[in-house]
Motif scaffolding. Structure first.
Motif, PDB file in Angstrom:
ATOM      1  N   ALA A 135     -36.927   3.342  66.143  1.00  0.00           N
ATOM      2  CA  ALA A 135     -38.248   2.796  65.853  1.00  0.00           C
ATOM      3  C   ALA A 135     -39.207   2.973  67.026  1.00  0.00           C
ATOM      4  CB  ALA A 135     -38.136   1.323  65.491  1.00  0.00           C
ATOM      5  N   LEU A 136     -38.678   3.217  68.222  1.00  0.00           N
ATOM      6  CA  LEU A 136     -39.518   3.390  69.408  1.00  0.00           C
ATOM      7  C   LEU A 136     -39.923   4.847  69.636  1.00  0.00           C
ATOM      8  CD1 LEU A 136     -37.447   1.072  71.751  1.00  0.00           C
ATOM      9  CD2 LEU A 136     -39.677   0.521  70.760  1.00  0.00           C
ATOM     10  N   ILE A 137     -39.242   5.780  68.971  1.00  0.00           N
ATOM     11  CA  ILE A 137     -39.476   7.204  69.206  1.00  0.00           C
ATOM     12  C   ILE A 137     -40.922   7.620  68.938  1.00  0.00           C
ATOM     13  CG2 ILE A 137     -38.841   9.514  68.425  1.00  0.00           C
ATOM     14  CD1 ILE A 137     -36.842   8.192  70.324  1.00  0.00           C
ATOM     15  N   PRO A 138     -41.632   7.071  67.922  1.00  0.00           N
ATOM     16  CA  PRO A 138     -43.034   7.469  67.737  1.00  0.00           C
ATOM     17  C   PRO A 138     -43.923   7.218  68.947  1.00  0.00           C
ATOM     18  CG  PRO A 138     -42.225   6.375  65.760  1.00  0.00           C
ATOM     19  CD  PRO A 138     -41.160   6.232  66.803  1.00  0.00           C
ATOM     20  N   HIS A 139     -43.510   6.334  69.848  1.00  0.00           N
ATOM     21  CA  HIS A 139     -44.308   6.049  71.042  1.00  0.00           C
ATOM     22  C   HIS A 139     -44.004   7.029  72.173  1.00  0.00           C
ATOM     23  CE1 HIS A 139     -45.583   2.208  69.275  1.00  0.00           C
ATOM     24  NE2 HIS A 139     -44.319   2.045  68.904  1.00  0.00           N
ATOM     25  N   GLY A 140     -42.977   7.855  72.014  1.00  0.00           N
ATOM     26  CA  GLY A 140     -42.580   8.778  73.067  1.00  0.00           C
ATOM     27  C   GLY A 140     -43.167  10.166  72.883  1.00  0.00           C
ATOM     28  N   THR A 141     -42.530  11.126  73.535  1.00  0.00           N
ATOM     29  CA  THR A 141     -43.038  12.505  73.544  1.00  0.00           C
ATOM     30  C   THR A 141     -42.048  13.492  72.938  1.00  0.00           C
ATOM     31  OG1 THR A 141     -42.183  12.822  75.794  1.00  0.00           O
ATOM     32  CG2 THR A 141     -44.465  12.070  75.579  1.00  0.00           C
ATOM     33  N   LEU A 142     -41.124  13.012  72.106  1.00  0.00           N
ATOM     34  CA  LEU A 142     -40.137  13.908  71.513  1.00  0.00           C
ATOM     35  C   LEU A 142     -40.793  14.959  70.631  1.00  0.00           C
ATOM     36  CD1 LEU A 142     -37.170  14.667  71.004  1.00  0.00           C
ATOM     37  CD2 LEU A 142     -37.125  12.953  69.173  1.00  0.00           C
ATOM     38  N   TYR A 143     -41.854  14.565  69.914  1.00  0.00           N
ATOM     39  CA  TYR A 143     -42.514  15.473  68.978  1.00  0.00           C
ATOM     40  C   TYR A 143     -43.799  16.078  69.555  1.00  0.00           C
ATOM     41  CZ  TYR A 143     -39.325  13.612  65.494  1.00  0.00           C
ATOM     42  OH  TYR A 143     -38.202  13.252  64.800  1.00  0.00           O
ATOM     43  N   GLY A 144     -44.005  15.987  70.839  1.00  0.00           N
ATOM     44  CA  GLY A 144     -45.204  16.544  71.450  1.00  0.00           C
ATOM     45  C   GLY A 144     -45.569  15.778  72.695  1.00  0.00           C
ATOM     46  N   ASN A 145     -46.694  16.127  73.310  1.00  0.00           N
ATOM     47  CA  ASN A 145     -47.110  15.432  74.516  1.00  0.00           C
ATOM     48  C   ASN A 145     -47.687  14.071  74.175  1.00  0.00           C
ATOM     49  OD1 ASN A 145     -49.866  15.890  73.718  1.00  0.00           O
ATOM     50  ND2 ASN A 145     -49.665  17.976  74.511  1.00  0.00           N
ATOM     51  N   SER A 146     -47.890  13.258  75.206  1.00  0.00           N
ATOM     52  CA  SER A 146     -48.341  11.882  75.015  1.00  0.00           C
ATOM     53  C   SER A 146     -49.775  11.797  74.496  1.00  0.00           C
ATOM     54  CB  SER A 146     -48.234  11.117  76.337  1.00  0.00           C
ATOM     55  OG  SER A 146     -48.975  11.774  77.356  1.00  0.00           O
ATOM     56  N   SER A 147     -50.583  12.848  74.676  1.00  0.00           N
ATOM     57  CA  SER A 147     -51.978  12.810  74.240  1.00  0.00           C
ATOM     58  C   SER A 147     -52.130  13.050  72.739  1.00  0.00           C
ATOM     59  CB  SER A 147     -52.800  13.860  75.003  1.00  0.00           C
ATOM     60  OG  SER A 147     -52.275  15.167  74.783  1.00  0.00           O
ATOM     61  N   SER A 148     -51.149  13.721  72.124  1.00  0.00           N
ATOM     62  CA  SER A 148     -51.228  14.006  70.691  1.00  0.00           C
ATOM     63  C   SER A 148     -50.580  12.885  69.885  1.00  0.00           C
ATOM     64  CB  SER A 148     -50.539  15.336  70.374  1.00  0.00           C
ATOM     65  OG  SER A 148     -49.169  15.284  70.719  1.00  0.00           O
TER      66      SER A 148
END
Length: 452
Positions: A135-148
């Motif tokens: 549930a925390l993964i959407p806040h990270g950068t696994l799927y792209g950089n932090s700005s996107s």
């Protein structure tokens, strides 16, 4: 009073990834062994962070707080947490700090209440937030950089110490009705390797630490399992797959290692020949039936999970598959998964798998980013709220598999063409519907006349 800092704990069954939100504190987490370890070599007991001082890893006895994925030994867990919160690790004052901690998927209600009691009554934290790692993964950068912005639909594969979970996430919330669990984790793979080696070569049943090191150093996921198996059968002692692992000698202060080409060995060195064990052990994740576990493998679990989601967004899940957890670090894991998923996915959709630089700490880094978000204080439960309402305050704010996520339900209803449920603050009426059947005080259904 605002908390002075936020302590972040990715409380895994094998290791605790911990840190804090502070300018002076490094973003890289501290990895703490989540166990009380007794060493037969030096007759010492190491609690959590003290395990770094151990030098003799032979015949270690582990007292693990987690059993089958759930936290059951709270005395051992408290001993580990005491060391983490002390001046030797995080250096925090719980009464002046907030806590973000992860919990197991499908955590039991009684265990969740104990979490709340420990946080507020034992440690007296100012506030805290409890969540599953995915549930925390959407806040990270696994799927792209932090700005996107993160994708609207994503599917997280979390392969950890106890289980492997397939977790679909839509609009930031887990779709619990489509979550799949595979009863294969790092602990099972290590035990499997111990059994194979003990049957074929050396008795290593008591050497959990050493065999875990061998697993992480030598094992890989085969892209062509039959080809590699035939190669090992052709010449068991001379083939490209064979690796010789020199077992550690703790009396001489020498750690275990893979023997390099042309390296001379001493007569006292013990050699472990890693042949088809290198790929047959991780193969369990893809074919649990190899150990008579009647479950579908990981690719099938992913396809089954996506099939339970609305048809018009299934393509978005196929293209946003993310991998976290220590087992995904095996070489060849992503390539093998992509190969099998491509054969299971519809021909008109794209399949894309995202991997993290360090899958073990990816959930922690996402949690740290969430803790630094300006919206984080609105998600926590304060000690004052807990003192007023108890664990009910946590149940209202922390969405889990038991609480109906109205946002996800409305999204699914909208995708399926159903009318969304109306929001209401009133309790549902207990009056029977017209034409319905009522229960008497004993709870037994009154019987009517039978029809012929």
């Amino acid at each position: 009073m605002e908390p002075s800092c936020i302590a972040v704990l990715d409380n895994g069954a094998c290791t605790v990834k911990c840190g804090r939100t502070s300018v002076s504190y490094d973003d890289q987490p501290r990895l703490i062994t989540n166990a009380v370890v007794r060493s037969r070599g030096d007759k010492a007991t190491y609690i959590g962070h003290e395990f770094d001082q151990c030098r003799d890893f032979s015949s270690l006895h582990y007292r693990l707080p987690f059993e089958k994925g759930y936290l059951v030994d709270w005395d051992a867990q408290k001993a580990v947490w005491d060391g983490i919160f002390s001046d030797e690790v995080l250096k925090i004052n719980p009464s002046e700090s907030s806590l973000l901690i992860t919990e197991p998927y499908f955590n039991l209600p009684n265990l969740q209440e104990v979490y709340d009691q420990f946080v507020f009554e034992e440690y007296e934290f100012h506030s805290y937030f409890r969540s599953t790692p995915a549930a925390l993964i959407p806040h990270g950068t696994l799927y792209g950089n932090s700005s996107s912005a993160p994708p609207e639909c994503m599917l997280v594969v979390d392969s950890g110490f106890s289980f492997t979970h397939v977790v679909p996430i839509m609009e930031g919330s887990i779709v619990w009705s489509a979550v799949k669990r595979l009863d294969v984790g790092g602990k099972l793979l290590t035990n499997r390797l111990k059994e194979l080696v003990s049957f074929r070569q050396w008795n290593m049943m008591d050497e959990t630490y050493i065999m875990n090191e061998v697993k992480e150093s030598c094992c890989y996921v085969s892209v062509d399992y039959r080809r590699d198996l035939d190669m090992c059968r052709w010449d068991p002692r001379k083939n490209p797959i064979l690796q010789e692992y020199i077992l550690p000698n703790f009396s001489a202060n020498r750690n275990g290692r893979i023997r390099k080409a042309g390296e001379l060995i001493n007569e006292a060195d013990q050699i472990l020949y890693m042949n088809n064990e290198r790929f047959s052990v991780p193969e369990t994740i893809f074919h649990p039936s190899d150990i008579e576990l009647q479950q579908q493998g990981l690719p099938g679990a992913i396809a089954s999970s996506i099939s339970l989601l609305p048809e018009d967004v299934q393509g978005l899940f196929w293209v946003n598959i993310g991998l976290i957890g220590g087992n995904t670090k095996f070489p060849g894991f992503c390539d093998r998964l992509m190969l099998e998923l491509r054969s299971l996915a519809p021909s008109d959709v794209e399949v894309k798998v995202y991997t993290a630089a360090d899958p073990t700490t990816e959930a922690y880094k996402a949690a740290l980013a969430f803790a630094r978000n300006s919206a984080f204080p609105s998600h926590v439960v304060t000690r004052a709220e807990y003192q007023e309402s108890g664990s009910n305050a946590c149940r209202r704010k922390f969405k889990d598999w038991r609480s109906s996520d109205r946002g996800v339900d409305q999204t699914l209803d909208r995708r399926k063409g159903k009318a969304p449920m109306q929001d209401s603050d009133e309790e549902p009426s207990s009056a029977p519907r017209k034409g319905g059947r009522t229960r008497n005080r004993t709870g037994i259904q009154p019987s009517g006349p039978r029809r012929r």
